[in-house]
Design a protein around this motif. Sequence first.
Motif, PDB file in Angstrom:
ATOM      1  N   SER A 113      13.779   5.824   4.209  1.00 33.71           N
ATOM      2  CA  SER A 113      13.512   4.966   5.362  1.00 33.71           C
ATOM      3  C   SER A 113      14.710   4.918   6.308  1.00 33.71           C
ATOM      4  O   SER A 113      14.615   4.416   7.415  1.00 33.71           O
ATOM      5  N   THR A 141       0.865  -1.175   0.000  1.00 35.90           N
ATOM      6  CA  THR A 141       0.000   0.000   0.000  1.00 35.90           C
ATOM      7  C   THR A 141       0.903   1.226   0.000  1.00 35.90           C
ATOM      8  O   THR A 141       2.093   1.106   0.359  1.00 35.90           O
ATOM      9  N   SER A 143       2.960   1.003  10.686  1.00 32.37           N
ATOM     10  CA  SER A 143       1.511   1.228  10.739  1.00 32.37           C
ATOM     11  C   SER A 143       0.798   0.805   9.459  1.00 32.37           C
ATOM     12  O   SER A 143      -0.425   0.915   9.370  1.00 32.37           O
ATOM     13  N   VAL A 144       1.551   0.327   8.470  1.00 31.60           N
ATOM     14  CA  VAL A 144       0.963  -0.180   7.231  1.00 31.60           C
ATOM     15  C   VAL A 144       1.622  -1.524   6.911  1.00 31.60           C
ATOM     16  O   VAL A 144       2.759  -1.794   7.340  1.00 31.60           O
ATOM     17  N   THR A 158       3.215   4.034   1.067  1.00 30.57           N
ATOM     18  CA  THR A 158       3.953   4.041   2.336  1.00 30.57           C
ATOM     19  C   THR A 158       4.943   5.197   2.360  1.00 30.57           C
ATOM     20  O   THR A 158       5.622   5.462   1.365  1.00 30.57           O
ATOM     21  N   ASN A 159       5.032   5.886   3.503  1.00 30.05           N
ATOM     22  CA  ASN A 159       6.052   6.916   3.666  1.00 30.05           C
ATOM     23  C   ASN A 159       6.934   6.600   4.872  1.00 30.05           C
ATOM     24  O   ASN A 159       6.740   5.587   5.557  1.00 30.05           O
ATOM     25  N   ARG A 160       7.879   7.454   5.134  1.00 27.72           N
ATOM     26  CA  ARG A 160       8.867   7.225   6.191  1.00 27.72           C
ATOM     27  C   ARG A 160       8.212   7.003   7.549  1.00 27.72           C
ATOM     28  O   ARG A 160       8.548   6.045   8.262  1.00 27.72           O
ATOM     29  N   ASP A 161       7.287   7.879   7.906  1.00 30.71           N
ATOM     30  CA  ASP A 161       6.658   7.773   9.222  1.00 30.71           C
ATOM     31  C   ASP A 161       5.885   6.464   9.360  1.00 30.71           C
ATOM     32  O   ASP A 161       5.938   5.802  10.403  1.00 30.71           O
ATOM     33  N   GLN A 162       5.152   6.085   8.324  1.00 30.08           N
ATOM     34  CA  GLN A 162       4.384   4.836   8.371  1.00 30.08           C
ATOM     35  C   GLN A 162       5.310   3.621   8.441  1.00 30.08           C
ATOM     36  O   GLN A 162       5.030   2.658   9.163  1.00 30.08           O
ATOM     37  N   TYR A 163       6.413   3.683   7.708  1.00 30.46           N
ATOM     38  CA  TYR A 163       7.369   2.585   7.736  1.00 30.46           C
ATOM     39  C   TYR A 163       7.981   2.424   9.126  1.00 30.46           C
ATOM     40  O   TYR A 163       8.032   1.311   9.670  1.00 30.46           O
ATOM     41  N   ALA A 168       6.876   3.423  11.956  1.00 25.66           N
ATOM     42  CA  ALA A 168       5.883   3.068  12.968  1.00 25.66           C
ATOM     43  C   ALA A 168       5.243   1.707  12.697  1.00 25.66           C
ATOM     44  O   ALA A 168       4.438   1.227  13.503  1.00 25.66           O
TER      45      ALA A 168
END
Length: 490
Positions: free
Chosen positions: A443, A141, A152-153, A143-148, A150
């Motif tokens: 990342s 899906t 969270s995806v 994905t950006n740095r913060d989501q990676y 954390a």
Amino acid sequence: MNQSSPLARREFLKRMAALSTLGSAAPLALNLAGIGAASAQVANDYRAIVCLFMFGGNDHFNMLMPYDLAAHTDYAAARGGLQSAGGLAYTRDALTATRFSPLTAQANGSEFAFCPSMAALHGLYQDKHLAVLGNIGPLVTPTNRDQYRAASVPLPPKLFSHNDQQSVWQAYASEGVKQGWGGRMGDLLASQNSSSVFTAISAAGNAVFLTGNSIRQYQISTRGATKVSALGTRPFGIPSSAGPAAIDALQQIITDSGNTSTSLLELDHADVVKRSIGAAEIVTTALDGVPTTSAGIALPAEIAGSGLAQQLQVVARLIAARGSTGTRRQVFFVSIGGFDTHDNQITTLQDDASAGRIGLHGTVARAIDYFYKATASLGVQNNVTLFTASDFGRTLTSNGDGSDHGWGAHHVVVGGAVKGGDIYGTMPLTRLHTTTAANPQDSGSGRLIPTTPIDQLAATLGAWFGVSAGDYPLIAPNLGNFSPSLGFMG
């Protein structure tokens, strides 16, 4: 637009259900013979897709770079400085001859350049036969740095692992997966060929990319058909003067034990041997009609010793012989290794004219240029599309003499039907993330999170190949989280 046949689709599902109830007892011969109803598409022309895989993880940051001053300055700093100062970065002056401005204006009017060793790709780009895929790689899906960071995806499995990411690129799952998206396309279109045997062909050994549900890849060498025996130039060492009767007789002797056997294993083995002999004879005869010395097919002296160029040459010969093999839809796989450049990267990748050495980037570019020109000489450049792939990209940072395992990377698509001279997808910032200068796709250590998923590449190629939109989930399982097309095919 190619349409699905409801009757064929129902037959395919019925046969799949029947096979699933047999489990491990299902005869191998059923898989080898293929399921004729597996293709629910209609096609009247010829089309081929070629995957060129660079094993080891190609350093895309030294393949295609920012040229505009501000971005190049960031790029050079992240790469440990210019090569003359011990870093990995090319100077802007070295990139002037291969610079380009995409047809689609980029943020801040950004310009880019191919590395000097890949001048041949720059030529194809300028002639609009080549398109760039920016920062592509495996994604479940967006994905950006913060989501990676954390978690969270959902993320692709086993990131940064060579074997696993080679498998993920080819089949969306880690090592051990059984089917690739090239083979699944073959499943859907195989009935357009007179024999499913030549639907998926590898010139580089076993590749999960080419294995489908019913389709099994056919492996060839750069010299042609893989022989069951190496005693001569024909299958089993039978000279061409002996004729088909001798081949038929030998085939009968070898497989006779299976004719009366009650063992499923023996029967399946007999079927495999029969298919191997028959396929080798068909391929050998077909390639005899397209010698390696043919105009447009002969390799230029500069790359005559290149294994990759030789693989692409035999692919071009098979395409030229498509009438003899009775094929309208084919998927091919070729490869080149050596891209795990943790050290000695500059020497490994770049050409050195003073030493008369062609590096890996120069080898790839010259082979691709040769292949496009070969298809043009055959008049099928609009019917053949080649794309590059690799385990992963590499880190923007230098480790001193090379770079480490990354994630997203730039790749190219080449062919007469490609809307070339442009970049598809989003080009990333070529700087490291800092608190004062954020990079949402970094990342860590310049391992770029892709902005374009492999699924979009597969679906875009699949649509051109003849796959119906309803079958996209079979070749691009994560496509529901992204737009269905990158738009690079005409």
